[in-house]
Design an enzyme around this catalytic site. Structure first.
Site, PDB file in Angstrom:
ATOM      1  N   SER A  40       0.597  -0.834   0.159  1.00 16.50           N
ATOM      2  CA  SER A  40       0.163   0.070   0.508  1.00 16.50           C
ATOM      3  C   SER A  40       1.035   1.521  -0.009  1.00 16.50           C
ATOM      4  O   SER A  40       0.306   2.428  -0.349  1.00 16.50           O
ATOM      5  CB  SER A  40      -0.861  -0.279   1.262  1.00 16.50           C
ATOM      6  OG  SER A  40      -0.246   0.146   2.765  1.00 16.50           O
ATOM      7  N   ASP A 330      -3.830   8.133   7.002  1.00 18.02           N
ATOM      8  CA  ASP A 330      -5.265   7.513   8.270  1.00 18.02           C
ATOM      9  C   ASP A 330      -3.746   6.689   9.383  1.00 18.02           C
ATOM     10  O   ASP A 330      -2.915   7.189   9.721  1.00 18.02           O
ATOM     11  CB  ASP A 330      -6.058   6.612   7.432  1.00 18.02           C
ATOM     12  CG  ASP A 330      -4.448   5.391   6.964  1.00 18.02           C
ATOM     13  OD1 ASP A 330      -3.813   5.598   7.088  1.00 18.02           O
ATOM     14  OD2 ASP A 330      -4.666   5.042   5.729  1.00 18.02           O
ATOM     15  N   HIS A 333      -1.151   4.931   6.819  1.00 13.33           N
ATOM     16  CA  HIS A 333      -0.952   5.380   5.556  1.00 13.33           C
ATOM     17  C   HIS A 333       0.003   6.639   6.182  1.00 13.33           C
ATOM     18  O   HIS A 333      -0.713   7.741   6.658  1.00 13.33           O
ATOM     19  CB  HIS A 333      -1.410   5.408   4.827  1.00 13.33           C
ATOM     20  CG  HIS A 333      -1.444   4.136   4.526  1.00 13.33           C
ATOM     21  ND1 HIS A 333      -2.452   3.246   5.052  1.00 13.33           N
ATOM     22  CD2 HIS A 333      -0.704   3.083   4.074  1.00 13.33           C
ATOM     23  CE1 HIS A 333      -2.813   2.270   4.630  1.00 13.33           C
ATOM     24  NE2 HIS A 333      -2.016   1.840   4.082  1.00 13.33           N
TER      25      HIS A 333
END
Length: 354
Positions: A40, A330, A333
């Site tokens: 990610s 978040d 991340h």
């Protein structure tokens, strides 16, 4: 001493000068494309097309992306591959390979095979049913065939040879697999698991080398124990960074450096750089004001303590109005602004390819 805003301005100035320098003729080396593998930290939207809950193709993700689009990037805006591509004089957005809106002509100058929540270990990818690393290689193999059909074998091979390959992966193997769910702890000691992952990494590098990769950057692990989600879980230690996780990342990084040196001696014509970011990201987290940030222990989205993915949504009233003040978007991340600062730092490792 530089103030927070002064240091932030310095990074913007550095970004400007880097963009100017790449326009200056050099020894003849060029960057044909940016090709991305990983999780990610670099997935620009492939998970949108995978039956998994590990998605971010909905608001408020992407609210600071051009057009305010939630593209599937786990961020309020762009990711490091996007910034690095722009710094290398290429396009400012790296498309996801599975996105049907793009064609091989778009992918010819940059493409992403990464998948959020994946790892070196197939078992890590299985947790949320995302794309395993071996499948990312298969997509790359398919990409090479499509590129050859589109441009011919000579031009396609030139693009693959002169491309810079960004590899950013490994955190999920530890924070999801080994520690949170403890899937591998009954089979491996931590040291054995690190060696197991590096064995998979060696096979991966050999495969993409055989397919034409020559200029590769392997990004080290960041201080994963300082992610807001890991702080939240460390309530017995006053919500401080989880140093056990950080030490695991540091030891893996040490071994990865040795592994990179080994690759450079064993594979003819390959050039692999190890991009060390642990200390730099740690400095951002521990001294956020020096980089123009105000908050480093929680994320901007929702409460910022545990939410990521579908828990970070527009129904949550606590999302901050200005993500630029936050190191994290978040609970896992980085914010776009952090990604930009880190990308400028990382670009120094890629300059050896230019």
């Amino acid at each position: 001493m530089l103030t927070g805003m002064a240091l932030a301005d310095l990074y913007n100035l550095l970004l400007f000068f880097v963009q100017i320098l790449i326009l200056v003729p050099n020894s003849g080396a060029t960057v044909s494309a940016i090709i991305v593998f990983g999780d990610s930290t670099v997935d620009t939207g492939n998970n949108n097309y995978v039956p998994t809950i590990a998605k971010s193709n909905f608001p408020p993700y992407g609210r600071d992306f051009p057009g305010g689009l939630p593209t599937g990037r786990f961020c309020n805006g762009r990711l490091p591959p996007d910034f690095l591509s722009e710094l290398a004089g290429l396009k400012p957005i790296i498309p996801a390979y599975l996105d049907p809106a793009y064609s091989i002509s778009d992918f010819a100058t940059g493409v992403c095979f990464a998948s959020a929540a994946t790892g070196y270990d197939n078992a890590t990818a299985d947790i949320l049913r995302v794309i395993p690393l071996w499948k990312e290689v298969e997509y790359f193999r398919d990409y090479k065939k499509r590129l050859t059909d589109y441009l011919g074998i000579e031009k396609a091979n030139e693009i693959l040879r002169e491309a810079i390959y960004i590899v950013s992966i490994g955190s999920n193997d530890f924070i999801e697999n080994y520690y949170s769910l403890q899937m591998r702890r009954s089979e491996f000691t931590l040291e054995q698991y690190q060696d197991f992952l590096l064995g998979i990494s060696e096979n991966f590098f050999n495969q993409i080398y055989q397919l034409g990769a020559r200029k590769i950057s392997l990004t080290g692990l960041s201080p994963v124990g300082c992610l807001p989600a890991e702080r939240t879980g460390n309530f017995m230690d006053s919500f401080n960074c989880n140093e056990e996780y950080n030490n695991a990342a540091l030891e893996f990084n040490r071994k990865a450096k040795i592994f990179v040196a080994k690759l450079n001696t064993e594979l003819p014509g390959i050039r692999v750089v190890y991009a060390e970011i642990y200390d730099f990201v740690s400095e951002i987290i521990t001294k956020p004001s020096e980089f123009g940030f105000e908050v480093a222990d929680i994320g901007c989205c929702a409460t910022g303590t545990f939410e990521t993915g579908f828990l970070c949504n527009t129904d949550n009233p606590f999302t901050c109005p200005d993500a630029d003040k936050y190191v994290f978007w978040d609970s896992i991340h980085p914010s776009e602004r952090t990604n930009k600062i880190v990308s400028v730092y990382l670009f120094k490792y890629l300059q050896s390819f230019l």
